[in-house]
Design a protein around this motif. Structure first.
Motif, PDB file in Angstrom:
ATOM      1  N   GLU A 108     127.152  47.640  77.692  1.00 18.41           N
ATOM      2  CA  GLU A 108     128.489  48.047  78.124  1.00 18.41           C
ATOM      3  C   GLU A 108     129.024  47.085  79.186  1.00 18.41           C
ATOM      4  O   GLU A 108     129.572  47.472  80.207  1.00 18.41           O
ATOM      5  N   TRP A 109     128.876  45.798  78.904  1.00 20.51           N
ATOM      6  CA  TRP A 109     129.201  44.778  79.896  1.00 20.51           C
ATOM      7  C   TRP A 109     130.664  44.803  80.317  1.00 20.51           C
ATOM      8  O   TRP A 109     130.996  44.502  81.467  1.00 20.51           O
ATOM      9  N   LYS A 110     131.563  45.195  79.424  1.00 22.32           N
ATOM     10  CA  LYS A 110     132.986  45.213  79.767  1.00 22.32           C
ATOM     11  C   LYS A 110     133.323  46.277  80.814  1.00 22.32           C
ATOM     12  O   LYS A 110     134.379  46.234  81.438  1.00 22.32           O
ATOM     13  N   LYS A 111     132.414  47.244  80.997  1.00 22.55           N
ATOM     14  CA  LYS A 111     132.642  48.300  81.986  1.00 22.55           C
ATOM     15  C   LYS A 111     132.157  47.911  83.386  1.00 22.55           C
ATOM     16  O   LYS A 111     132.319  48.679  84.331  1.00 22.55           O
ATOM     17  N   LEU A 112     131.545  46.744  83.500  1.00 21.32           N
ATOM     18  CA  LEU A 112     131.103  46.280  84.818  1.00 21.32           C
ATOM     19  C   LEU A 112     132.288  46.187  85.778  1.00 21.32           C
ATOM     20  O   LEU A 112     133.383  45.760  85.398  1.00 21.32           O
ATOM     21  N   LYS A 113     132.051  46.584  87.021  1.00 18.32           N
ATOM     22  CA  LYS A 113     133.046  46.363  88.064  1.00 18.32           C
ATOM     23  C   LYS A 113     132.775  44.987  88.673  1.00 18.32           C
ATOM     24  O   LYS A 113     131.650  44.688  89.054  1.00 18.32           O
ATOM     25  N   ILE A 114     133.827  44.179  88.736  1.00 24.33           N
ATOM     26  CA  ILE A 114     133.694  42.795  89.185  1.00 24.33           C
ATOM     27  C   ILE A 114     134.372  42.633  90.541  1.00 24.33           C
ATOM     28  O   ILE A 114     135.517  43.052  90.735  1.00 24.33           O
ATOM     29  N   ILE A 115     133.647  42.041  91.480  1.00 23.03           N
ATOM     30  CA  ILE A 115     134.193  41.758  92.816  1.00 23.03           C
ATOM     31  C   ILE A 115     134.262  40.244  93.000  1.00 23.03           C
ATOM     32  O   ILE A 115     133.263  39.540  92.807  1.00 23.03           O
ATOM     33  N   ILE A 116     135.452  39.751  93.338  1.00 20.64           N
ATOM     34  CA  ILE A 116     135.671  38.316  93.534  1.00 20.64           C
ATOM     35  C   ILE A 116     136.200  38.086  94.943  1.00 20.64           C
ATOM     36  O   ILE A 116     137.166  38.732  95.366  1.00 20.64           O
ATOM     37  N   MET A 117     135.554  37.174  95.656  1.00 22.49           N
ATOM     38  CA  MET A 117     136.030  36.732  96.971  1.00 22.49           C
ATOM     39  C   MET A 117     136.546  35.301  96.823  1.00 22.49           C
ATOM     40  O   MET A 117     135.832  34.441  96.293  1.00 22.49           O
ATOM     41  N   PHE A 168     140.449  27.753  90.960  1.00 24.26           N
ATOM     42  CA  PHE A 168     140.164  29.165  90.724  1.00 24.26           C
ATOM     43  C   PHE A 168     140.917  29.800  89.560  1.00 24.26           C
ATOM     44  O   PHE A 168     140.481  30.817  89.023  1.00 24.26           O
ATOM     45  N   TYR A 169     142.065  29.247  89.189  1.00 22.44           N
ATOM     46  CA  TYR A 169     142.952  29.960  88.260  1.00 22.44           C
ATOM     47  C   TYR A 169     142.237  30.391  86.978  1.00 22.44           C
ATOM     48  O   TYR A 169     142.227  31.576  86.623  1.00 22.44           O
ATOM     49  N   HIS A 170     141.640  29.447  86.261  1.00 26.88           N
ATOM     50  CA  HIS A 170     141.003  29.780  84.981  1.00 26.88           C
ATOM     51  C   HIS A 170     139.756  30.645  85.181  1.00 26.88           C
ATOM     52  O   HIS A 170     139.430  31.481  84.333  1.00 26.88           O
ATOM     53  N   GLN A 171     139.064  30.448  86.289  1.00 29.99           N
ATOM     54  CA  GLN A 171     137.867  31.244  86.565  1.00 29.99           C
ATOM     55  C   GLN A 171     138.235  32.717  86.740  1.00 29.99           C
ATOM     56  O   GLN A 171     137.635  33.608  86.127  1.00 29.99           O
ATOM     57  N   VAL A 172     139.240  32.962  87.574  1.00 29.34           N
ATOM     58  CA  VAL A 172     139.666  34.336  87.841  1.00 29.34           C
ATOM     59  C   VAL A 172     140.298  34.957  86.596  1.00 29.34           C
ATOM     60  O   VAL A 172     140.046  36.121  86.265  1.00 29.34           O
ATOM     61  N   LYS A 173     141.091  34.178  85.895  1.00 30.69           N
ATOM     62  CA  LYS A 173     141.758  34.683  84.684  1.00 30.69           C
ATOM     63  C   LYS A 173     140.736  35.143  83.651  1.00 30.69           C
ATOM     64  O   LYS A 173     140.939  36.154  82.955  1.00 30.69           O
ATOM     65  N   ALA A 174     139.628  34.425  83.526  1.00 32.90           N
ATOM     66  CA  ALA A 174     138.590  34.805  82.556  1.00 32.90           C
ATOM     67  C   ALA A 174     138.057  36.201  82.854  1.00 32.90           C
ATOM     68  O   ALA A 174     137.823  36.997  81.929  1.00 32.90           O
ATOM     69  N   TYR A 175     137.874  36.525  84.123  1.00 35.21           N
ATOM     70  CA  TYR A 175     137.385  37.863  84.473  1.00 35.21           C
ATOM     71  C   TYR A 175     138.470  38.923  84.295  1.00 35.21           C
ATOM     72  O   TYR A 175     138.196  40.031  83.812  1.00 35.21           O
ATOM     73  N   LEU A 176     139.689  38.598  84.642  1.00 34.64           N
ATOM     74  CA  LEU A 176     140.776  39.547  84.440  1.00 34.64           C
ATOM     75  C   LEU A 176     141.003  39.826  82.963  1.00 34.64           C
ATOM     76  O   LEU A 176     141.342  40.956  82.569  1.00 34.64           O
ATOM     77  N   ASP A 177     140.793  38.818  82.124  1.00 36.94           N
ATOM     78  CA  ASP A 177     140.994  38.978  80.676  1.00 36.94           C
ATOM     79  C   ASP A 177     139.868  39.768  80.006  1.00 36.94           C
ATOM     80  O   ASP A 177     140.081  40.374  78.949  1.00 36.94           O
ATOM     81  N   ASN A 178     138.685  39.758  80.594  1.00 36.83           N
ATOM     82  CA  ASN A 178     137.518  40.332  79.922  1.00 36.83           C
ATOM     83  C   ASN A 178     136.994  41.633  80.543  1.00 36.83           C
ATOM     84  O   ASN A 178     136.160  42.293  79.930  1.00 36.83           O
ATOM     85  N   PHE A 179     137.495  41.984  81.723  1.00 38.97           N
ATOM     86  CA  PHE A 179     136.998  43.189  82.387  1.00 38.97           C
ATOM     87  C   PHE A 179     138.164  44.052  82.843  1.00 38.97           C
ATOM     88  O   PHE A 179     139.194  43.548  83.284  1.00 38.97           O
TER      89      PHE A 179
END
Length: 306
Positions: A108-117, A168-179
Motif C-alpha cells: 500500500e505504498w501510495k498510502k504512505l505519508k510523505i514529509i519533505i523539508m 527541487f521542482y521535478h523531485q517534489v512534483k514526483a511525490y505530489l503526483d504519486n502520493f
C-alpha cells in the motif's frame, strides 16, 4: 511480535533540517523511528555492488541497508506504535528509483505519508559542500568543486555533485503526483517556529499534538573544525571511542548522549562564507527551478532569490 511496515517517510532534502526533525519526532511516544537514520534502502536497492562502491559511496557499503530482511529488522519493535517511519534524504533526489522500489516492497505504498523539508538551494548546496569538506571527503574549494561537477556526473560519481541535487521542482512534483498525503515544510519554517512545525507534523501523522519534544539542539550542523583532532574523534571510528561510548551509554540516556556529542561538535565548528560572486552564479543557476517550485507548492520563495 509482528513487524509493521512504515506508514510515513521523511524523504529529504539533504542539509535542510531533516536530522533535527528526525530526533524531534523520534521522542514522541506514539511515533516509532529506528535509531538508524538514513537507511537509504529504497534509493539504493538493486544497484550492483561494484557500481555502488565505485560511484555512490566508496568504502561505505556497510553504512546502508541494502536488503529487505535487514530493512525489516529496523522495525521489529514497532508493533505498538501509531506512526512508523524512517528518514533518508536520498529519497528526494533519487525519487524515480525510490518510487519504483516502494512499489515492489510496500503493498500500500501510495498510502504512505510523505514529509519533505526544503531549503534555499543556494544555501543547501554550500552546506552540502561544507559537510563533505568537514568530513575530509571533498578535496577542492567550493568554486573548483562546482567546476568539477560536470566531470563528476559524467563519471557517475554523484556523491560530490553538490549543486545538481537541489533542483527541487521535478523531485517534489514526483511525490505530489504519486502520493495522496504529502507534507512540505521549509527550513525557514523550522528556524522560525520549531514547535509549530513539529506539532503540525504530529497532526499530519495522526498522533497526539500536545506532546512537546526537546528541541534545544540543532543536529548535523556543517562548518570548518577548529580542532581537527576533536572533530575526527567525534565523527570517525577509533579505539578510544569504541571503549568510551558503551560505558557512557550505560551512564547517560541515549538522547542525552547524542545531545552532548552535538553540543561539542557545534562548539568546535566555525562557519564559512560563500563568495558573493559564487552566490550570484548559484542564484542564476536555480532561478527558473525556484520559480516553478513556488507555483507548485503555493509558497512565496522570492526571498531565496534576494
Amino acid at each position: 511480535m509482528k513487524t509493521k511496515l512504515p506508514n510515513f517517510l521523511i524523504v529529504g532534502a539533504t542539509k535542510s533540517g531533516t536530522t533535527s526533525l528526525f530526533y524531534y519526532l523520534k521522542q514522541h511516544p506514539e511515533i516509532y523511528m529506528p535509531d538508524y537514520k538514513e537507511p537509504r534502502f529504497f534509493s539504493f536497492y538493486g544497484i550492483p555492488k561494484r557500481i555502488f562502491l565505485k560511484n555512490i559511496f566508496p568504502n561505505l557499503e556497510n553504512g546502508f541497508i541494502r536488503d529487505w530482511k535487514s530493512y525489516l529488522l529496523l522495525f521489529q519493535n514497532s508493533e505498538n506504535f501509531k506512526a512508523i517511519g524512517e528518514a533518508s534524504t536520498s529519497y528526494l533526489f533519487h525519487h524515480e528509483r525510490v518510487i519504483e522500489n516502494l512499489n515492489k516492497f510496500l503493498p500500500e505504498w501510495k498510502k504512505l505519508k510523505i514529509i519533505i523539508m526544503l531549503r534555499n538551494p543556494i544555501d543547501a548546496c554550500f552546506s552540502h559542500y561544507s559537510m563533505y569538506r568537514m568530513r575530509g571527503g571533498e578535496p577542492l574549494i567550493f568554486e573548483k568543486a562546482l567546476e568539477a561537477e560536470k566531470e563528476r556526473i559524467n563519471k557517475k560519481y554523484i556523491t560530490l555533485a553538490h549543486s545538481i541535487r537541489y533542483f527541487f521542482y521535478h523531485q517534489v512534483k514526483a511525490y505530489l503526483d504519486n502520493f495522496d498525503q504529502v507534507k512540505i515544510h521549509l527550513f525557514d519554517d523550522l528556524k522560525k517556529d520549531k514547535i509549530g512545525l513539529v506539532k503540525d507534523i504530529y497532526k499530519f501523522l495522526g498522533v497526539d499534538p500536545s506532546f512537546t519534544s526537546d528541541m534545544s539542539i540543532k543536529y548535523n550542523v556543517s562548518g570548518i573544525p577548529k580542532n581537527k583532532f576533536i572533530h575526527k574523534f567525534l565523527i570517525k571510528p577509533n579505539i578510544l571511542k569504541s571503549i568510551v561510548k558503551p560505558i557512557a551509554k550505560t551512564l547517560i540516556p541515549q538522547r542525552e548522549w547524542r545531545k552532548t556529542i552535538e553540543k561539542i561538535k557545534m562548539k568546535n565548528l566555525q562557519k564559512t562564507q560563500m563568495k558573493p560572486e559564487t552566490r550570484k552564479y548559484l542564484k542564476n543557476l536555480y532561478r527558473d527551478d525556484i520559480l516553478k517550485l513556488q507555483n507548485l507548492i503555493k509558497r512565496d520563495l522570492s526571498n531565496w532569490l534576494d
